[in-house]
Design a protein around this motif. Sequence first.
Motif, short mmCIF file in Angstrom:
data_model
loop_
_atom_site.label_atom_id
_atom_site.label_comp_id
_atom_site.label_asym_id
_atom_site.label_seq_id
_atom_site.Cartn_x
_atom_site.Cartn_y
_atom_site.Cartn_z
N ALA A 1 28.19 15.14 79.79
CA ALA A 1 28.33 15.10 81.25
C ALA A 1 28.93 13.78 81.71
CB ALA A 1 26.96 15.32 81.90
N ARG A 2 28.47 12.68 81.14
CA ARG A 2 29.01 11.38 81.52
C ARG A 2 30.47 11.24 81.11
NH1 ARG A 2 25.62 6.09 80.60
NH2 ARG A 2 27.38 5.45 81.90
N GLU A 3 30.80 11.82 79.96
CA GLU A 3 32.19 11.75 79.50
C GLU A 3 33.11 12.53 80.45
OE1 GLU A 3 35.28 10.57 76.91
OE2 GLU A 3 33.18 9.93 77.05
N LEU A 4 32.63 13.70 80.89
CA LEU A 4 33.44 14.52 81.78
C LEU A 4 33.57 13.88 83.16
CD1 LEU A 4 32.13 18.09 80.84
CD2 LEU A 4 34.32 17.05 80.21
N LEU A 5 32.51 13.20 83.60
CA LEU A 5 32.53 12.57 84.91
C LEU A 5 33.14 11.17 84.89
CD1 LEU A 5 28.98 13.61 86.18
CD2 LEU A 5 31.18 14.64 86.80
N ASP A 6 33.24 10.59 83.70
CA ASP A 6 33.77 9.23 83.58
C ASP A 6 35.29 9.25 83.69
OD1 ASP A 6 34.26 6.61 83.08
OD2 ASP A 6 33.50 6.58 81.03
N ARG A 7 35.81 8.54 84.67
CA ARG A 7 37.25 8.49 84.90
C ARG A 7 37.87 7.18 84.45
NH1 ARG A 7 40.33 12.43 85.30
NH2 ARG A 7 41.72 11.33 86.74
N MET B 1 37.40 21.03 74.49
CA MET B 1 37.07 19.87 73.64
C MET B 1 36.86 20.34 72.21
SD MET B 1 33.87 17.19 73.95
CE MET B 1 34.43 16.54 75.51
N ASP B 2 37.67 19.80 71.27
CA ASP B 2 37.52 20.19 69.88
C ASP B 2 36.46 19.33 69.20
OD1 ASP B 2 38.70 17.71 69.43
OD2 ASP B 2 40.69 18.55 69.09
N PHE B 3 36.22 19.60 67.91
CA PHE B 3 35.15 18.91 67.19
C PHE B 3 35.41 17.41 67.10
CE2 PHE B 3 33.19 17.39 63.22
CZ PHE B 3 31.86 17.67 63.50
N LYS B 4 36.67 17.04 66.88
CA LYS B 4 37.02 15.62 66.77
C LYS B 4 36.73 14.89 68.07
CE LYS B 4 40.83 12.51 65.58
NZ LYS B 4 42.26 12.43 65.17
N GLN B 5 37.07 15.50 69.19
CA GLN B 5 36.79 14.89 70.48
C GLN B 5 35.30 14.81 70.74
OE1 GLN B 5 39.15 17.66 72.80
NE2 GLN B 5 40.73 16.11 73.18
N PHE B 6 34.58 15.86 70.30
CA PHE B 6 33.12 15.87 70.46
C PHE B 6 32.48 14.72 69.69
CE2 PHE B 6 28.98 17.33 68.78
CZ PHE B 6 28.30 17.46 69.98
N VAL B 7 32.93 14.52 68.46
CA VAL B 7 32.41 13.40 67.66
C VAL B 7 32.77 12.07 68.32
CG1 VAL B 7 32.55 12.23 65.43
CG2 VAL B 7 32.42 14.73 65.52
N GLY B 8 33.98 11.99 68.86
CA GLY B 8 34.38 10.77 69.55
C GLY B 8 33.50 10.46 70.75
N VAL B 9 33.13 11.51 71.48
CA VAL B 9 32.22 11.32 72.62
C VAL B 9 30.87 10.79 72.16
CG1 VAL B 9 30.94 12.51 74.44
CG2 VAL B 9 33.35 13.05 74.05
N LEU C 1 19.20 17.07 75.04
CA LEU C 1 19.40 16.50 76.37
C LEU C 1 20.33 15.29 76.30
CD1 LEU C 1 15.81 16.69 77.91
CD2 LEU C 1 17.78 18.12 78.44
N GLY C 2 20.19 14.48 75.23
CA GLY C 2 21.05 13.31 75.07
C GLY C 2 22.50 13.71 74.90
N ILE C 3 22.74 14.74 74.08
CA ILE C 3 24.12 15.22 73.90
C ILE C 3 24.66 15.77 75.21
CG2 ILE C 3 25.52 16.98 72.75
CD1 ILE C 3 23.72 16.66 70.30
N ALA C 4 23.82 16.52 75.94
CA ALA C 4 24.25 17.05 77.23
C ALA C 4 24.59 15.93 78.20
CB ALA C 4 23.16 17.95 77.81
N LEU C 5 23.76 14.88 78.22
CA LEU C 5 24.03 13.74 79.10
C LEU C 5 25.32 13.04 78.69
CD1 LEU C 5 23.19 11.77 81.33
CD2 LEU C 5 21.86 10.52 79.62
N ALA C 6 25.52 12.86 77.38
CA ALA C 6 26.73 12.20 76.90
C ALA C 6 27.98 12.98 77.30
CB ALA C 6 26.67 12.03 75.38
#
Length: 467
Positions: free
Chosen positions: A197-203, A1-9, A190-195
């Motif tokens: 995690a949810r992004e990776l698990l969200d299909r 995941m690059d910076f642009k994708q991270f910001v998008g998440v 923790l919020g960033i980690a949750l975001a």
Amino acid sequence: MDFKQFVGVLRRRWLNVVAIIAVSLSVASLLVFVVATPKYQSKSTVFLSVDVRDTTDAITALYFAQTRAAAYADLASSEELSHRVIDALDLDMTPAQLSSAVSAKVVETTSLIELTVTDTSARDAQTINDVLTDQFTRYISELETPGGSSSGEPSQVTAQVTDKASYQPSQVSPRIALTLVVAGIIGLLLGIALALARELLDRTIRTADHVSEITDAPVLASVGFDNDMGTAPLLTDLGGFAARTEAFRLLRTNLQFIDLDNQPRCLVITSAVPGEGKTMTATNLAVALAQTGRNTLIIDADLRRPRVATTLGLDPAIGLTTALIGRTEIHDAIQVHEPSGLHVLASGAKPPNPTEILQSRITQDLFNRLRASYDIVIIDAPPLLPVADTSVLATLCDGVIVVVRHAATTRDQVAEAVNRITQVGGRLYGVVVNMVAKRAIGSYYYYYYEETAPAGKNSSAGGRRRL
């Protein structure tokens, strides 16, 4: 995941981050203001000096004093000294409790001992420290006097109070500002980690990239979520500059570029699962095409849960099935939606065997006749995954458009729907992403105008058309 994708998440999941930060700050505030007991401190300083007459030189005396200071610092919280302070002040605590509230340290490279007393009251901390300092200096004097306090020999080490017990009205524990800052940082992480995690698990389908992972077919349009959908479902109920109107204009325009050599004349509109908004998409696309003057027909081929006629305010009882069984002529079964000029073939009576009816030769012949009579035919088909009806229809038309619901339809569902189309030799023209949140519209690279014209309310039914 690059910076642009991270910001998008973070843009998509910012509510998760804010919620975790709020929870962290709430827990920290509860601990600081409700659970934790405020603590105050009082400090004093004792200086140890050495009689140089008993040593060889001043340097040796200083080293000797520093060594003694380290030893006496440990005695500050001794049980004996605690007993003396408790007796002097008549405190209601045990020596162990008082010892835990007392600390002493030697100031580096000196013979100064700093005494600290912690208590729930700033005034009590000062009082206890004052008595402790006095008892501490006496205790040292007793230990340094050969033969006890009754001896006439001078002590080798003398303890003197340089700084009396201080009064500090500001609490030292809990440290409110620091605690809240740390809680906020922890909550952010923790919020960033949750975001993430949810992004990776969200299909679910959330961006055009998610669609491109499944199929090479393009995203033909994205339709934003509209709170007025219940009261104004049709384009004829909206103003000309409404965002939903612009979305279907874009879809209408993109259909012209699907196949320049063979313009599609018969389209199946379907979805992977129910509840994706495929009927509204099919109906409004047909209305948008009819508004350009094209001779357009929409067929409600969802023989299980028909909704096209009801949406347009027309009679659903007469339509496709009644024409197929010969109860009515096809030209009598077709109705006209007056506000748009759209021709409508409702589903008719619900049959017990929808798939077999759609597979029949008479249905294929009817569709071929209708296709030859209109500029374009839109077929509202059932969802692909629950039933096989749409797989049959896909072989009768030029191509299929799949409607997916933003943040609801999963990538696995869309992949299976696309697979069913290709298995029967159907052609997937593209995907329409429906009910897109306003903040996510840009994820599909389409932008709409704000509504500036008043909406009209004129979706009444019309008459019928003969072939």
